[in-house]
Design a protein around this motif. Structure first.
Motif: not given
Length: 240
Positions: A200-204, A212-213, A218-223
């Motif tokens: 994830p790339e949080p908005d600046s 992060r909610p 479920g939206f984890n890196a590598g899945r």
């Protein structure tokens, strides 16, 4: 007590798989599972004899498909009265290198769905559909957002299409060569292909202290994306 046959879409010359028919599936379970594992489709239609094919986000509710776009879209302006349309989705699972050019291939899962696409004119139904456009991907997220403005609602069009016919086609065979070619000194392999979630790339411009909610866990890196989207669909539509 005998089992009831699985629900399937009717088959005729429109959706019948004519080549490699053993890869064909017409049952709701297979077709719907493939539709629910993706987010981007291509919708084909004809305007004044000219064919068009448009990529767009979509989602499914039962045997009805929905997609959205700008109210100024040429595609959507021409779907207001039940235009015949074909919606397609494809998952590429591998590239296949065989011992001959003829047998080079790919493993894939695809769906073609046919019906008559219509603009949703009823404002409450349109508003509900736009909520599900977001919540189908990110369950419960709309409730955490600022309300949609009247101008935003007017600027967005939503289309629904009852699936009248559909077919899925699946290849999962890997390398298949002619028997005599297996003796050749030629390298062959299957190269798996996956679309995976990145970091994830949080908005600046996030306000300080915003975390992060948990609903995005479920939206984890590598899945794998198809697995994440299938889970999200099941959460948004638990009855299937």
């Amino acid at each position: 007590m005998s089992e009831q046959p699985a629900a399937s879409y009717p088959v005729d010359d429109t959706n019948r798989i004519k080549r490699r028919h053993q890869r064909a599936h017409y049952d709701h379970a297979t077709v719907h599972a493939l539709l629910d594992s993706a987010a981007l489709c291509h919708v084909s239609y004809v305007i004044d004899g000219q064919p068009y094919c448009t990529p767009t986000l979509y989602w499914r509710e039962g045997t009805t498909l929905y997609w959205h776009g700008s109210s100024a879209s040429r595609m959507l302006r021409n779907l207001s009265e039940g235009q015949p349309a074909c919606l397609t989705v494809t998952q590429l699972d591998s590239l296949v290198l065989a011992r001959s050019a003829f047998h080079h291939s790919a493993d894939y899962r695809s769906v073609m769905a046919f019906g008559h696409a219509k603009l949703i004119e009823d404002e409450p139904e349109k508003s509900r559909a736009l909520t599900m456009m977001v919540d189908r991907l990110f369950p419960g997220r709309t409730a955490t957002l600022r309300p949609t403005t009247e101008q935003e609602l007017k600027a967005t069009a939503v289309v629904s299409m009852e699936i009248e016919k559909a077919s899925a086609k699946v290849r999962a065979a890997g390398v298949i060569d002619d028997d005599e070619d297996y003796a050749l000194a030629i390298y062959a392999e299957r190269i798996p292909v996956r679309t995976v979630i990145g970091a994830p790339e949080p908005d600046s411009r996030l306000l300080p202290g915003l975390a992060r909610p948990a609903t995005l866990s479920g939206f984890n890196a590598g899945r794998r994306l198809d697995e994440v989207l299938t889970e999200a669909y099941a959460m948004s539509y638990p009855a299937g």
